[in-house]
Design an enzyme around this catalytic site. Sequence first.
Site, PDB file in Angstrom:
ATOM      1  N   HIS A 252       0.829  -1.200   0.000  1.00  0.00           N
ATOM      2  CA  HIS A 252       0.000   0.000   0.000  1.00  0.00           C
ATOM      3  C   HIS A 252       0.865   1.251   0.000  1.00  0.00           C
ATOM      4  O   HIS A 252       0.613   2.211  -0.733  1.00  0.00           O
ATOM      5  CB  HIS A 252      -0.900   0.053   1.248  1.00  0.00           C
ATOM      6  CG  HIS A 252      -1.611  -1.220   1.532  1.00  0.00           C
ATOM      7  ND1 HIS A 252      -2.043  -1.553   2.794  1.00  0.00           N
ATOM      8  CD2 HIS A 252      -1.966  -2.247   0.742  1.00  0.00           C
ATOM      9  CE1 HIS A 252      -2.640  -2.733   2.761  1.00  0.00           C
ATOM     10  NE2 HIS A 252      -2.602  -3.173   1.530  1.00  0.00           N
TER      11      HIS A 252
ATOM     12  N   CYS B  75       2.445  -1.459 -19.296  1.00  0.00           N
ATOM     13  CA  CYS B  75       2.299  -0.676 -18.073  1.00  0.00           C
ATOM     14  C   CYS B  75       3.147  -1.310 -16.983  1.00  0.00           C
ATOM     15  O   CYS B  75       3.044  -2.507 -16.726  1.00  0.00           O
ATOM     16  CB  CYS B  75       0.832  -0.654 -17.643  1.00  0.00           C
ATOM     17  SG  CYS B  75       0.542   0.096 -16.039  1.00  0.00           S
TER      18      CYS B  75
END
Length: 746
Positions: A364, A677
């Site tokens: 995160h 990506c």
Amino acid sequence: MAERSDSDSRNLLRRLRDVLAEPGNGQDRLDRITSLIASSMGTEVCSIYLFRDPETLELCATEGLRPESVHQTRMRLGEGLVGRVARLGNPINTHDAPAEPGFRYMPETGEEIYSSFLGVPIQRVGEKLGVLVVQSKEARDYKEDDVYGLEVVAMVLAEMTELGAFVGDGEGIGHSHRFPVMFRGSSGQEGACEGRVWLHEPRVVVTNPVGDDPDHERDRLQSAVEVLQAQVNDMISGSVDMDMDHRQVLETYRMLANSRGWMRRMTEDIALGLSAEAAVEKEQSQNRARLEQAGDPYLRERLSDLDDLSNRLLRLLTGQGANTGAELPDNPVLVAKNIGPAELLDYGRSLKGVVLEEGSVGSHAAVVARALAIPLVIHAKRITTEALNGDPILVDGDQGVVHLRPEDTVANAFRDKIAMQAEAQKRYADLRDLPAEDRNGTRISLVMNAGLLADLPSLQNSGAEGVGLFRTELQFLTRSRVPRRDELAQLYKRVMDAAQGKPVKFRTLDIGSDKVLPYMKPQDEPNPAMGWRAIRVGLDKPGVLRMQLQALIRAANGRPLEVMFPFIACPSEFHAGRDALLRQRDREAALGRPVPECLKIGAMLETPSLGFAPDSFYQTCDFISIGGNDLKQFFFAADRENERVRRRYDTLDVSFLTFLERIIVRCQATNTVLSFCGEDAGRPVEALTFAALGLRTLSMRPASIGPIKHLIRRADLAELRQIVQRARNEGQQSVRNAVTTYLAHL
């Protein structure tokens, strides 16, 4: 040796405090302390060994051994009895030291005439500072009271070392928070910055280790423990909607907070003369030393619970730590063991960088750091122990290196690097409105990755042609509950508004693996990266997926919408996600709401299996985005969270490039839009190679767009493709050297 009374221990600690308060340098204090301890305990020898560096102990003061051995006698961690005490963090008590395993004879000290040995660690909450030793000629075991009393004295010495009481002219004497230190971790987000340390959970500094009034200290401790117990009870009462696993963790918390043994030991420490704060720290240090050696994983897990409870109790006693009104320094660099996404977002763009002891490249914190475009270094072991608020710090996110309290030569070289990067960014700004077009007119579309509304200004400033990946999981990760549909719709609408007509590819919820929602039951999976995550969670939790798809359609309000599903491993998963989206579109239309004028549905190709999917899959996809980070780890079977293997395999390995070409050819045959990506898309050598192979869209962090565009405009992609092919034909395993040589001549 006679048994020691509580009053004897208190008198010794008070005399120690008085010695420490007297004028003089660090060596004078150490000399007086060893003499005082030897006299008080009735031993012929008292010696203090302090760490010269993390692996070396040095005799810094002694009463009874030869004075000329001071600052000359050194030993490695684990060497001899003293080294064993330091390594294990536990006392050694023996009546026959030479007969002990690992005994090391040091002739320069003259200690061969002393049979008995008692050594205790000088440590402070996981930080090993040294060893305190007493020795006697008489062959005898020291009594339990003696061991305990010497541990109490060592605790006071640890606090005094922390406060710099022994900093002076003597060689090798000092405390650990004044010298330059370099930490070699891992890169979590590229970039470099200079700033001042801001500890997310500051160390509590105990300034009063000796308590004058045991009754008063016991009352202070009792009051603080009662507040702590009430806080834990409040946490449990507020967890009505929490799953059973979380409740069990909190119940364990409550059990520890109400432990009579914990309270009894701290009270006994106070009776011997420690303050309430020092008693808490003594027990915390000894529990940590014991549990760190435990083989039982459950016991080792309890270490963090005990640490957290102890730290909460220390903050209650001292008023230090969180919510003390301290202000962020100029150019703050956040330093923490780990941090959640919501907490990191609370700091916002005021941070210049982040350094974590733990973390991972896909955590995160890494996702948020990328969104905030700030350097991140992870796995910087023990930096929270070493750093103090306000310390100067240099963070090199490119190399995964941190310099704490750097020397002038290091700081000047680092500033030169930052200045060169800033100058280069100014040059790239001139290219902002120009296309990424090579010398022959081949055009590459450069788009950016995003995850926060705050990222969107970079869309205009960087020259990106759109958002190739908008991570939607951050809005879920930063909340303590599932966000409502209307909240998400408003957020997605603001993202599309801020894009000002440029395309935005929204990736549906990509959770699981190392991204676990705080309100979702953690999955105990042996290999979470290959477990229940991304589209697998979405299809198994159709209500959450449906709500997110409805929010995206409503946010578009009739405008074009692009949605892609993550971690597709087989065509049926994509078809299931696509059907769910089309159903929601038709439902919204039936309700009279506007639907996207153009709806494009794509997949992220992150598993090698999709390279061999049938043509119908490629024909059904409006676009495919290669998720390079995951694809590379699965292609090479190299966990990208494992530092021992993640850098072992090269993105420009010819086998990996051959696989990419297979996907490029298949997408060309079906007229499916294809992009790459991932981190490699923003790296010059890799980006130019991808473009030469035929990839026409690259999605990267905004800061990389200028440098990549600069190179593309100077390159000849057709010529570079020939160079790549020649390297393959020559049997080279990687084309990196060939491409690097080409770029060096641009």
